[in-house]
Design an enzyme around this catalytic site. Structure first.
Site, short mmCIF file in Angstrom:
data_model
loop_
_atom_site.label_atom_id
_atom_site.label_comp_id
_atom_site.label_asym_id
_atom_site.label_seq_id
_atom_site.Cartn_x
_atom_site.Cartn_y
_atom_site.Cartn_z
N ASN A 1 -2.45 12.66 -3.24
CA ASN A 1 -3.43 12.90 -4.29
C ASN A 1 -4.05 14.28 -4.12
OD1 ASN A 1 -4.46 11.80 -6.63
ND2 ASN A 1 -6.30 10.98 -5.63
N ASP B 1 -2.54 9.36 -10.37
CA ASP B 1 -2.55 8.28 -11.39
C ASP B 1 -1.14 7.99 -11.88
OD1 ASP B 1 -5.27 8.14 -11.15
OD2 ASP B 1 -5.71 9.32 -12.97
N GLU C 1 -4.89 2.24 -3.93
CA GLU C 1 -3.43 2.31 -3.94
C GLU C 1 -2.80 1.02 -3.43
OE1 GLU C 1 -4.77 4.10 0.00
OE2 GLU C 1 -5.46 3.93 -2.06
N ASP D 1 0.86 -1.17 0.00
CA ASP D 1 0.00 0.00 0.00
C ASP D 1 0.91 1.23 0.00
OD1 ASP D 1 -2.96 1.01 0.65
OD2 ASP D 1 -1.50 2.25 1.75
#
Length: 574
Positions: A452, A461, A487, A444
């Protein structure tokens, strides 16, 4: 009439003539009463000449009567003979008249028959000279009767047929009839095919010549030639139809086999097996486009593999440039493809594999020998094969695209969660049969939501793509890397023990520290990850249990401060 001589009448007359004086003497002697003896008779005639004359007169008269009777008989005989001769002459004249009439009738009948005949007629004497030629034959050969009557038969026979006619004519005196085909020579030199039926003629048991009937068979020969041409055409058409049926059958087999293939590798094997049967005696190759590299790679080759390059670019083939079939033949003015080996010596066909104007590859056929070229039927077959290959490759590409879409994450290109679950179930069954462990790493990205929010979803992304590409490159060939969700990433390591799995997790975590992704010219980072590891069968007997153990270990790593690896505890084993 028979020759009847009057001897009886002559003797009777003489006797009667001699009897008259004798009777007179007897009467006279009786009246005198004297006996009549020979001496008396002699005495009466001795000195009496008149008695002698008187006695000889009847004899002379009988002689005259005899001569007259004989002359009359001769006259009657001559008259009878004359009458018979006259009658015979009259009969002979009538017979001659009747014979002449019959001869005229027969001549007219013969002339009518020979004149009405549509076939030619020839009469020959024993020496082979023509004595009669009917009008039909004269018209056929454009001769007049004066030009051929009395001539030898060889005058009207073509040179190529004379030996045959002479051979068969030599058998005619032996009574042999024959029927044969020959060619006659017309006055202008034109040869006319005829059917000859010849038979010998005899007279009083001797060979007297021959008669021949000649039938013009030019129309029949033309009809036979026409029928033969039609028959040959039908034979060729039937052969071509059988060839087309065989080709269609092979094309159907090729198309069906390619449609059943699950991937390009299977299709390549099918192409290498089936196309040589479709193009026997012809070297060939199939190239499949590699879109990523922008080149077409050799997928299959047969007959002469050295004649084809391992790969070619779109500019190396005029067929690919033009988007249509291209024929290269020796001596032609069209440009020659650069990828062909010995292009000036052997004819070749390049047929692009097109689907909706997109080139899936290229079919190349090249004659194995110099001087050979491709027929129209061969070009059609090449185009049909190219269309089948293009459709099959397009279907495989579409099938592979749909399959990848169903098992791949569109953002990172990694396998998705569905594929991971199927793969894990399969690997656990295999591990249970073979008795080896299976490691699972759950990764993770730390603080991804904050990252983000700070740099935007586009930057997030880009970070996911960078980590996903790193994981695909840094795993073993038999390992599986998946995007589990958000993620989170999951790595499946067959035949990896818990210790090895942890070591691999630590190595990956450390290497991810060196990632420096960029987005719109801005460097993103640093990047850290947390990982939880678990292994079958130590931390679970099912896929669900092992994944849950790895997920629990991941959350434990996050609770311990992130950027670390945590192993599942024994108590998390089902």
């Amino acid at each position: 009439m028979a020759d009847r001589r009057p001897w009886p009448a002559l003797w009777i007359g003489a006797a009667l003539g001699a009897l008259v004086p004798l009777t007179a003497w007897l009467l006279e002697a009786a009246l005198r009463g004297a006996a009549l003896t020979p001496a008396r008779v002699w005495e009466l005639h001795r000195f009496n000449p008149a008695a002698w004359l008187l006695d000889a007169a009847p004899l002379a008269a009988g002689l005259v009567a005899y001569r007259l009777a004989r002359e009359a008989g001769r006259r009657r005989q001559a008259e009878a003979a004359l009458r018979e001769a006259e009658q015979g002459l009259r009969q002979s004249a009538e017979q001659r008249r009747l014979l002449a009439q019959e001869a005229d009738r027969l001549l007219q009948l013969n002339t009518s028959i020979t004149g009405a005949m549509s076939e030619g007629l020839v009469l020959e004497d024993p020496d082979g000279r023509m004595t009669l030629v009917n009008p039909a034959l004269l018209r056929l050969l454009d001769y007049t009767a004066e030009e051929v009557i009395g001539q030898h038969w060889s005058v009207i026979v073509a040179p190529d047929s004379r030996a045959l006619v002479e051979e068969l004519s030599a058998l005619r005196p032996g009574g042999v009839a024959s029927t044969y085909e020959a060619r006659l020579l017309a006055k202008d030199g034109y040869e006319v095919p005829v059917l000859v039926s010849a038979a010998p003629l005899t007279r009083d048991g001797h060979y007297a010549g021959a008669v021949a009937i000649l039938v013009n068979i030019a129309d029949r020969l033309r009809q036979e030639a026409s029928l033969q041409r039609v028959n040959d055409q039908l034979t060729r058409s039937l052969s071509e139809l059988q060839q087309r049926n065989q080709e269609i059958s092979q094309l159907n087999e090729l198309s069906g086999t390619l449609q059943a293939c699950l991937n390009v590798e299977e299709a390549q094997a099918a192409i290498a097996r089936l196309l040589p049967r479709l193009f026997p005696g012809t070297a060939g190759a199939v190239y499949v486009n590699d879109t990523a590299r922008g080149r077409a790679d050799l997928a299959a080759a047969w007959e002469d593999e050295t004649a084809f390059a391992n790969s070619l670019g779109p500019d190396d083939c005029w067929g690919l440039r033009r988007g249509r079939l291209c024929l290269t033949a020796p001596g032609q003015a069209d440009p020659v493809c650069r990828h062909l080996v010995a292009p000036a010596a052997r004819a070749a066909v390049c047929a692009p594999l097109l689907t909706q104007s997109e080139a899936m590859g290229l079919l190349v056929l090249q004659q194995a020998e110099t001087g050979l070229t491709f027929t129209e039927a061969g070009l059609r077959l090449a185009q049909a094969a190219a269309d089948s290959l293009a459709l099959a490759l397009a279907n495989l590409h579409l099938r592979e695209t749909l399959r990848q879409q169903s098992i791949r994450d569109p953002l990172t290109g990694m396998f998705n969660r569905r594929y991971m679950e199927e793969s894990l179930e399969r690997e656990l069954r295999r591990a249970a049969r073979r008795g080896y462990p299976v490691g699972v790493i759950m990764l993770d990205i730390d603080h991804f939501k904050q990252f983000n929010d700070s740099f935007g979803h586009g930057a997030g992304d880009r970070l996911l793509q960078t980590v996903g590409e790193f994981l695909r490159v840094h795993i073993r060939a038999g390992d599986v890397a998946c995007r589990y969700g958000g993620e989170e990433f999951l790595l499946l390591l067959p035949e990896a023990s818990p210790q090895v799995t942890r070591q691999r997790a630590e190595h990956l975590r450390e290497e991810i520290h060196h990632l420096r992704p960029e987005y719109r010219g801005q460097r993103l980072g640093p990047v850290t990850v947390s990982a939880g590891v678990a292994a079958y069968p130590v931390h679970g007997q099912t896929a669900e249990a092992v994944v849950r153990a790895a997920d629990d270990a991941l959350y434990a790593a996050k609770r311990l401060g992130r950027d670390r690896v945590s192993a599942a505890q024994p108590e998390s084993v089902d």
